[in-house]
Design a protein around this motif. Structure first.
Motif, PDB file in Angstrom:
ATOM      1  N   GLY A 298       0.836  -1.208   0.000  1.00 54.41           N
ATOM      2  CA  GLY A 298       0.000   0.000   0.000  1.00 54.41           C
ATOM      3  C   GLY A 298       0.869   1.256   0.000  1.00 54.41           C
ATOM      4  O   GLY A 298       0.589   2.221  -0.732  1.00 54.41           O
ATOM      5  N   GLU A 299       1.954   1.216   0.784  1.00 54.83           N
ATOM      6  CA  GLU A 299       2.851   2.388   0.836  1.00 54.83           C
ATOM      7  C   GLU A 299       3.484   2.635  -0.537  1.00 54.83           C
ATOM      8  O   GLU A 299       3.621   3.774  -0.981  1.00 54.83           O
ATOM      9  CB  GLU A 299       3.970   2.150   1.847  1.00 54.83           C
ATOM     10  N   MET A 300       3.845   1.527  -1.203  1.00 56.56           N
ATOM     11  CA  MET A 300       4.489   1.705  -2.510  1.00 56.56           C
ATOM     12  C   MET A 300       3.495   2.306  -3.519  1.00 56.56           C
ATOM     13  O   MET A 300       3.846   3.170  -4.322  1.00 56.56           O
ATOM     14  CB  MET A 300       5.025   0.369  -3.017  1.00 56.56           C
ATOM     15  N   THR A 346      -4.080  -9.629  -3.669  1.00 52.97           N
ATOM     16  CA  THR A 346      -5.504  -9.355  -3.913  1.00 52.97           C
ATOM     17  C   THR A 346      -6.412 -10.351  -3.208  1.00 52.97           C
ATOM     18  O   THR A 346      -7.589 -10.064  -2.996  1.00 52.97           O
ATOM     19  CB  THR A 346      -5.822  -9.348  -5.417  1.00 52.97           C
ATOM     20  N   LEU A 347      -5.877 -11.519  -2.853  1.00 56.39           N
ATOM     21  CA  LEU A 347      -6.728 -12.479  -2.134  1.00 56.39           C
ATOM     22  C   LEU A 347      -6.676 -12.269  -0.622  1.00 56.39           C
ATOM     23  O   LEU A 347      -7.197 -13.066   0.135  1.00 56.39           O
ATOM     24  CB  LEU A 347      -6.341 -13.923  -2.487  1.00 56.39           C
ATOM     25  N   GLN A 348      -6.026 -11.180  -0.197  1.00 56.28           N
ATOM     26  CA  GLN A 348      -5.984 -10.878   1.249  1.00 56.28           C
ATOM     27  C   GLN A 348      -7.173  -9.997   1.633  1.00 56.28           C
ATOM     28  O   GLN A 348      -7.009  -8.945   2.246  1.00 56.28           O
ATOM     29  CB  GLN A 348      -4.696 -10.160   1.615  1.00 56.28           C
ATOM     30  N   GLU A 351      -8.980  -5.213   1.600  1.00 56.07           N
ATOM     31  CA  GLU A 351      -7.889  -4.244   1.366  1.00 56.07           C
ATOM     32  C   GLU A 351      -7.063  -4.613   0.130  1.00 56.07           C
ATOM     33  O   GLU A 351      -6.647  -3.732  -0.631  1.00 56.07           O
ATOM     34  CB  GLU A 351      -6.954  -4.184   2.568  1.00 56.07           C
ATOM     35  N   GLY A 352      -6.872  -5.909  -0.062  1.00 51.66           N
ATOM     36  CA  GLY A 352      -6.143  -6.364  -1.247  1.00 51.66           C
ATOM     37  C   GLY A 352      -6.851  -5.951  -2.518  1.00 51.66           C
ATOM     38  O   GLY A 352      -6.225  -5.487  -3.484  1.00 51.66           O
ATOM     39  N   LYS A 353      -8.167  -6.100  -2.521  1.00 52.41           N
ATOM     40  CA  LYS A 353      -8.968  -5.738  -3.702  1.00 52.41           C
ATOM     41  C   LYS A 353      -8.880  -4.226  -3.967  1.00 52.41           C
ATOM     42  O   LYS A 353      -8.778  -3.793  -5.107  1.00 52.41           O
ATOM     43  CB  LYS A 353     -10.445  -6.088  -3.487  1.00 52.41           C
ATOM     44  N   GLU A 354      -8.934  -3.467  -2.856  1.00 48.78           N
ATOM     45  CA  GLU A 354      -8.874  -2.007  -3.021  1.00 48.78           C
ATOM     46  C   GLU A 354      -7.544  -1.575  -3.632  1.00 48.78           C
ATOM     47  O   GLU A 354      -7.495  -0.675  -4.475  1.00 48.78           O
ATOM     48  CB  GLU A 354      -9.084  -1.325  -1.664  1.00 48.78           C
ATOM     49  N   LEU A 355      -6.478  -2.267  -3.206  1.00 39.83           N
ATOM     50  CA  LEU A 355      -5.161  -1.920  -3.766  1.00 39.83           C
ATOM     51  C   LEU A 355      -5.113  -2.206  -5.271  1.00 39.83           C
ATOM     52  O   LEU A 355      -4.560  -1.423  -6.047  1.00 39.83           O
ATOM     53  CB  LEU A 355      -4.077  -2.719  -3.057  1.00 39.83           C
ATOM     54  N   ALA A 356      -5.726  -3.333  -5.660  1.00 45.45           N
ATOM     55  CA  ALA A 356      -5.754  -3.676  -7.086  1.00 45.45           C
ATOM     56  C   ALA A 356      -6.522  -2.614  -7.865  1.00 45.45           C
ATOM     57  O   ALA A 356      -6.143  -2.233  -8.981  1.00 45.45           O
ATOM     58  CB  ALA A 356      -6.390  -5.041  -7.275  1.00 45.45           C
ATOM     59  N   GLN A 357      -7.603  -2.126  -7.254  1.00 44.74           N
ATOM     60  CA  GLN A 357      -8.416  -1.088  -7.899  1.00 44.74           C
ATOM     61  C   GLN A 357      -7.587   0.197  -8.072  1.00 44.74           C
ATOM     62  O   GLN A 357      -7.610   0.830  -9.118  1.00 44.74           O
ATOM     63  CB  GLN A 357      -9.581  -0.747  -6.987  1.00 44.74           C
TER      64      GLN A 357
END
Ligand SMILES: Nc1ncnc2c1ncn2[C@@H]1O[C@H](COP(=O)(O)OP(=O)(O)OP(=O)(O)O)[C@@H](O)[C@H]1O
Ligand SMILES: [Mg+2]
Length: 560
Positions: A298-300, A346-348, A351-357
């Protein structure tokens, strides 16, 4: 620039890499054949009066034969088309019944008339079309060149080394020679083994000069006609690579990463979900995350977002995009963000899904800003790579997938229906892939090979050698990342080694974070961040242990 190509059962042929054409040898030039009016030869008749008398029935028989065949072919073709079988049966019955009624009613004159009409129709249909055996007759004569040769089977080999281009990869030049016909794409296979290009070694092996990432294309591999498939990365928003384990995703990604590494001014931002694949770039990557740590990822993404916004503001009103000519003016070197095995993020959960978005949204705006996002996954499915991310990563590399649905996730919806199915690659077609660019249909190819030996294997390590050279180039250009406020790798690994010792002393192969911190005499939070910095994955649920923690193998993987 040429390479010799050896195909089973045929002579050598020459691939002209510069012009992306392939010049077949004489044996391969197909026999000229008449496109229309194909004649079957009957025995030559004797000359003279006898011949003239016999020629008339011969001609008549030929015409009837051809007419019958032509009618039969048309009929057969129509029948083979989907959905015509029932219709055909019905139609045939009606026609047969109708004809019988009419013939019975008009006998015998009707029967004679029908026979005459039928015979005439057969003779007219069978008349050979008058064709000149020139332009259309022979593809060789038509263009002065040759017809596209049959695709090369993936079992043949391109000899690397002496004959492969190693100095530099030349951008393809448009055809200038009017006497040759450009190589066309192979027909879309409807089943069976997909023809791909021959195996080849990446042209980056042995390369001694720097790459200019703004102008030089990455060479993905060689297609079924021996032509290289290449793309210049800047100007494209991103790449999606998908395929089952062992299909060759990492080898393909290394080609791109090594290409960018050899440009001393380009930056590598790497997210290594598996912790093992991208260790080679540790000293030259500007950002590197070694482990499926969602917070650090997320930071990256935050940092990339900030950089994209800075670049947008910097060029606003001055230029429309960052290029190889103006990047220095805007302090905007090319950035490649590569995420390996994105499913580990993304399977976490949510939050994983949001990062992918978020990554998808960045991909939609980064193309003009010298930023390229690359994502690779073993599981190309909607739950892993959301459709928005799939769509925005415009370039596709579809390695062997499990089924047509996965193939469509990578190559785009509808591609399987059109015959482009990466699940049709077989396990022995190592490095086989469909590459889809921004325009045009996918091209089947075999990716260029880069060897990375296993721990107990000898032999060259191409990626290590290329990165060593890239490090030198970056040292000279003074562009090595100033990440060396970080402790050296050996120091960072010390904490992982201590943790392993603590588990060994306790005689267990897993420990919760609380217990491990207590056993090592550390603060729990400090231990977590020290291990993350060392490249260990985030604490996770453990079988039979309450609270999150680590298995011994999580730590051991890093030590390897
Ligand atoms: N282009 C290629 N030419 C020849 N062999 C290849 C090629 N690409 C891959 N291979 C072979 O396939 C093996 C597996 O490749 P790779 O590690 O890239 O797979 P992967 O898809 O990344 O697998 P995983 O998902 O498990 O990481 C390699 O070790 C190599 O031997
Ligand atoms: Mg891999």
């Amino acid at each position: 620039m040429t390479a010799e190509l050896h195909t089973a059962g045929s002579g050598a042929e020459v691939i002209d890499f510069a012009s992306r054409r392939r010049t077949p040898t004489v044996e391969e030039v197909p026999e000229p054949e008449l496109i229309t009016g194909r004649r079957r030869k009957l025995p030559t008749l004797p000359a003279g009066v006898g011949g003239v008398v016999l020629a008339a029935p011969k001609n008549c028989v030929c015409r009837i034969g051809r007419g019958t065949k032509k009618g039969g072919d048309t009929w057969g073709h129509w029948v083979r088309e989907k959905g015509h079988r029932v219709e055909r049966a019905k139609k045939t019955l009606w026609w047969a019944a109708g004809t019988l009624v009419v013939l019975a009613w008009t006998a015998p004159f009707g029967i004679i008339a029908a026979a005459v009409v039928g015979l005439t129709a057969a003779v007219v249909a069978g008349a050979p079309a008058k064709t000149k055996k020139s332009a259309a007759a022979s593809p060789v004569e038509a263009g002065g060149g040759v017809a596209p040769p049959a695709p090369v089977d993936g079992t043949s080999t391109v000899e690397a080394g002496a004959s492969m281009p190693t100095e530099s990869v030349e951008a393809p030049t448009p055809p200038t020679d009017a006497t040759t016909v450009p190589v066309q794409a192979p027909s879309v296979p409807r089943g069976g083994r997909v023809p791909v290009g021959p195996p080849s070694t990446s042209p980056l092996v042995g390369r001694t000069t720097a790459v200019d990432v703004w102008t030089e294309p990455v060479r993905w591999g060689i297609d079924a006609y021996g032509a290289p498939v290449e793309t210049v990365l800047p100007g494209n928003p991103g790449l999606l690579t998908g395929g089952v384990s062992g299909s060759g995703k990492s080898v393909a990604s290394h080609q791109m990463l090594c290409h960018v590494a050899l440009d001393p001014h380009a930056q590598l931002w790497l997210v290594d979900g598996k912790m093992l694949e991208l260790v080679h770039y540790e000293d030259i990557a500007h950002r590197r995350l070694g482990g499926p740590d969602l917070d650090a990822f997320g930071e990256m993404v935050d940092d990339l977002d900030a950089e994209i916004q800075r670049r947008t503001r910097a060029i606003a009103g001055k230029t429309v995009k960052i290029t190889g000519r103006n990047w220095q003016q805007y302090d905007a070197p090319f950035i490649l963000l590569h995420v390996d095995e994105i499913q580990l993020f993304t399977l976490q959960g949510k939050e994983g899904k949001e990062l992918a978005q978020r990554l998808a949204l960045l991909a939609s705006v980064c193309r003009a800003l010298g930023v390229f996002i690359s994502v690779a996954t073993q599981r190309p499915e909607d739950s892993v790579v959301p459709p928005l991310l799939c769509n925005n990563l415009v370039l596709k590399l579809g390695m062997r997938t499990e089924d047509a649905a996965q193939s469509n996730t990578v190559l785009g919806n509808g591609m399987a229906g059109r015959g482009y199915r990466s699940d049709r690659f077989t396990g022995d077609q190592k490095g086989a892939a469909y590459f889809r660019g921004e325009v045009g249909d996918p091209t089947a190819l075999t990716t260029g090979f880069l060897r990375i030996p296993d721990e107990d294997e000898g032999g060259p390590d191409h990626v290590r050698d290329i990165v060593a050279h890239a490090t030198e180039l970056r040292r000279e250009a003074e562009t090595l990342p100033v990440a060396d406020n970080r402790p050296p790798r050996a120091d960072r690994l010390e904490v992982a080694s201590d943790a392993l010792d603590a588990m060994e002393e306790a005689g267990v192969d897993r420990m919760s974070r609380v217990d491990l911190a207590a056993a090592m005499g550390w603060d729990e939070e400090e231990l977590r961040s020290a291990l993350t910095r060392a490249g260990v994955c985030s604490p996770h649920p453990l079988a039979g242990v309450s609270g999150r923690g680590w298995y011994r193998k999580d730590l051991a993987a890093l030590m390897r």
